[in-house]
Design a protein around this motif. Structure first.
Motif, PDB file in Angstrom:
ATOM      1  N   GLY A 114      37.459  46.637  41.049  1.00 50.78           N
ATOM      2  CA  GLY A 114      37.838  46.961  42.425  1.00 50.78           C
ATOM      3  C   GLY A 114      39.319  47.227  42.543  1.00 50.78           C
ATOM      4  O   GLY A 114      40.018  47.486  41.555  1.00 50.78           O
ATOM      5  N   GLY A 115      39.783  47.159  43.760  1.00 47.77           N
ATOM      6  CA  GLY A 115      41.197  47.404  44.001  1.00 47.77           C
ATOM      7  C   GLY A 115      41.545  47.207  45.460  1.00 47.77           C
ATOM      8  O   GLY A 115      40.669  47.185  46.334  1.00 47.77           O
ATOM      9  N   ALA A 127      51.498  49.850  48.293  1.00 46.57           N
ATOM     10  CA  ALA A 127      51.164  49.154  47.046  1.00 46.57           C
ATOM     11  C   ALA A 127      49.687  49.363  46.725  1.00 46.57           C
ATOM     12  O   ALA A 127      48.831  49.282  47.609  1.00 46.57           O
ATOM     13  N   ILE A 128      49.400  49.668  45.476  1.00 47.91           N
ATOM     14  CA  ILE A 128      48.034  49.857  44.995  1.00 47.91           C
ATOM     15  C   ILE A 128      47.779  48.841  43.884  1.00 47.91           C
ATOM     16  O   ILE A 128      48.585  48.706  42.963  1.00 47.91           O
ATOM     17  N   ALA A 129      46.648  48.122  43.987  1.00 47.36           N
ATOM     18  CA  ALA A 129      46.399  47.023  43.054  1.00 47.36           C
ATOM     19  C   ALA A 129      44.970  47.080  42.514  1.00 47.36           C
ATOM     20  O   ALA A 129      44.045  46.502  43.106  1.00 47.36           O
ATOM     21  N   PRO A 130      44.731  47.761  41.395  1.00 46.29           N
ATOM     22  CA  PRO A 130      43.413  47.676  40.752  1.00 46.29           C
ATOM     23  C   PRO A 130      43.194  46.307  40.140  1.00 46.29           C
ATOM     24  O   PRO A 130      44.144  45.663  39.684  1.00 46.29           O
ATOM     25  N   LYS A 154      30.175  31.784  43.910  1.00 48.90           N
ATOM     26  CA  LYS A 154      31.376  31.155  44.455  1.00 48.90           C
ATOM     27  C   LYS A 154      32.605  31.253  43.566  1.00 48.90           C
ATOM     28  O   LYS A 154      33.731  31.183  44.069  1.00 48.90           O
ATOM     29  N   VAL A 155      32.431  31.388  42.278  1.00 52.34           N
ATOM     30  CA  VAL A 155      33.555  31.286  41.338  1.00 52.34           C
ATOM     31  C   VAL A 155      33.754  32.595  40.591  1.00 52.34           C
ATOM     32  O   VAL A 155      32.795  33.187  40.083  1.00 52.34           O
ATOM     33  N   ALA A 156      35.013  33.059  40.546  1.00 49.28           N
ATOM     34  CA  ALA A 156      35.340  34.289  39.822  1.00 49.28           C
ATOM     35  C   ALA A 156      36.732  34.176  39.228  1.00 49.28           C
ATOM     36  O   ALA A 156      37.569  33.389  39.681  1.00 49.28           O
ATOM     37  N   ALA A 157      36.977  34.974  38.199  1.00 50.28           N
ATOM     38  CA  ALA A 157      38.291  35.047  37.571  1.00 50.28           C
ATOM     39  C   ALA A 157      38.528  36.480  37.133  1.00 50.28           C
ATOM     40  O   ALA A 157      37.582  37.231  36.875  1.00 50.28           O
ATOM     41  N   GLY A 158      39.794  36.866  37.054  1.00 51.28           N
ATOM     42  CA  GLY A 158      40.092  38.231  36.662  1.00 51.28           C
ATOM     43  C   GLY A 158      41.576  38.463  36.540  1.00 51.28           C
ATOM     44  O   GLY A 158      42.372  37.522  36.471  1.00 51.28           O
ATOM     45  N   VAL A 159      41.950  39.733  36.542  1.00 55.41           N
ATOM     46  CA  VAL A 159      43.352  40.113  36.431  1.00 55.41           C
ATOM     47  C   VAL A 159      43.628  41.298  37.355  1.00 55.41           C
ATOM     48  O   VAL A 159      42.761  42.151  37.558  1.00 55.41           O
ATOM     49  N   GLU A 160      44.814  41.298  37.943  1.00 55.98           N
ATOM     50  CA  GLU A 160      45.223  42.358  38.867  1.00 55.98           C
ATOM     51  C   GLU A 160      46.521  42.981  38.370  1.00 55.98           C
ATOM     52  O   GLU A 160      47.432  42.286  37.920  1.00 55.98           O
ATOM     53  N   LEU A 161      46.612  44.308  38.459  1.00 56.04           N
ATOM     54  CA  LEU A 161      47.817  45.036  38.089  1.00 56.04           C
ATOM     55  C   LEU A 161      48.243  45.859  39.290  1.00 56.04           C
ATOM     56  O   LEU A 161      47.528  46.773  39.707  1.00 56.04           O
ATOM     57  N   SER A 162      49.399  45.525  39.878  1.00 59.99           N
ATOM     58  CA  SER A 162      49.845  46.152  41.126  1.00 59.99           C
ATOM     59  C   SER A 162      51.034  47.071  40.884  1.00 59.99           C
ATOM     60  O   SER A 162      51.899  46.800  40.048  1.00 59.99           O
ATOM     61  N   ILE A 192      35.317  45.696  46.222  1.00 58.08           N
ATOM     62  CA  ILE A 192      34.899  45.138  44.938  1.00 58.08           C
ATOM     63  C   ILE A 192      33.498  45.665  44.622  1.00 58.08           C
ATOM     64  O   ILE A 192      32.602  45.617  45.476  1.00 58.08           O
ATOM     65  N   TYR A 193      33.328  46.162  43.406  1.00 60.99           N
ATOM     66  CA  TYR A 193      32.001  46.618  42.961  1.00 60.99           C
ATOM     67  C   TYR A 193      31.537  45.747  41.804  1.00 60.99           C
ATOM     68  O   TYR A 193      32.238  45.628  40.792  1.00 60.99           O
ATOM     69  N   LYS A 194      30.354  45.164  41.946  1.00 53.67           N
ATOM     70  CA  LYS A 194      29.796  44.279  40.913  1.00 53.67           C
ATOM     71  C   LYS A 194      28.781  45.041  40.070  1.00 53.67           C
ATOM     72  O   LYS A 194      27.904  45.717  40.600  1.00 53.67           O
ATOM     73  N   PHE A 195      28.922  44.884  38.763  1.00 56.97           N
ATOM     74  CA  PHE A 195      27.982  45.529  37.840  1.00 56.97           C
ATOM     75  C   PHE A 195      26.833  44.569  37.526  1.00 56.97           C
ATOM     76  O   PHE A 195      27.013  43.370  37.405  1.00 56.97           O
TER      77      PHE A 195
END
Length: 231
Positions: free
Chosen positions: A26-27, A58-61, A70-78, A227-230
């Motif tokens: 997502g972004g 600002a754009i943040a993928p 309920k629980v998620a983890a990830g990384v963002e690059l802005s 956010i798009y979930k696969f």
């Protein structure tokens, strides 16, 4: 026999918790706009006041993994770009007086931020999550004036916690709003000035509470995204 039961329990727990597990992509997009009146120099009573403005995008993928609902983890690059026109009061030690100097140009921002989020409240399609981030960011200027050099700042995000509002459109697609203006966190900003060699000239510790989130690590006060979930 006991070891076999423990292994089976661990495997069963993993399978059950992975039923709703999904990768997501997502972004977010954030817009900043600040317009105000520049103050006159204290030592020059008749200094003409000017208008200040900062307008940025600002754009943040982001990419991550939902372990369950309920629980998620990830990384963002802005990435962010700000157009600035501001008047600052500069002190001249040679003459021992203040004078106004107008700066115009652009600011480039970036941020790399691993995050962890947890849904604290869910009602039908709405969810309220808390998202914690760490990482590093930077700000680089290209401002022009009579006596200003370009500068760079590095922001270290020790820990930032923000609320995230989410609305589920489908099982795979959801809208979200990251409320950075309610940020609670601690960051370190390092001011780098080019003087032949890039060196740290100023170090600032920022304890951000609510609307006082002024660290360069906090790029936008509000971001809207999807956010798009696969499967």
């Amino acid at each position: 026999m006991l070891m076999k039961k423990i292994i089976m329990l661990i495997v069963s727990t993993f399978i059950i918790s992975s039923v709703n597990a999904q990768w997501f992509l997502g972004g977010n997009v954030g817009i900043n706009a600040t317009i105000g009146e520049a103050a006159g120099a204290p030592a020059i009573p008749n200094t003409k006041k000017d208008r200040d403005y900062l307008v940025g995008l600002a754009i943040a993928p982001k990419f991550g993994y939902y372990f369950n609902e309920k629980v998620a983890a990830g990384v963002e690059l802005s990435f962010g770009l700000t157009i600035a026109s501001t008047t600052k009061i500069v002190y001249d030690p040679f003459y021992g007086s203040y004078y106004p100097t107008k700066y115009e140009g652009m600011l480039f921002n970036w941020r790399f931020a691993p995050f962890f989020r947890y849904a604290v409240f869910t009602h039908k399609k709405f969810s309220l999550m808390l998202e914690g981030t760490i990482g590093i960011g930077g700000e680089h200027s290209n401002l022009s004036s009579n006596n200003l050099q370009d500068y760079s700042m590095i922001g270290i995000g020790v820990l930032n916690i923000v609320p995230v509002l989410s609305y589920k459109l489908t099982d795979r697609l959801q809208l979200e709003a990251v409320l950075n203006f309610l940020n609670l966190g601690y960051n370190i900003d390092i001011d780098l000035v080019p003087d032949g060699s890039w060196k740290a000239k100023h170090l600032q510790h920022d304890l951000n509470i609510g609307f006082n989130a002024k660290s360069i690590f906090v790029m936008s006060q509000l971001t809207i995204g999807v956010i798009y979930k696969f499967k």
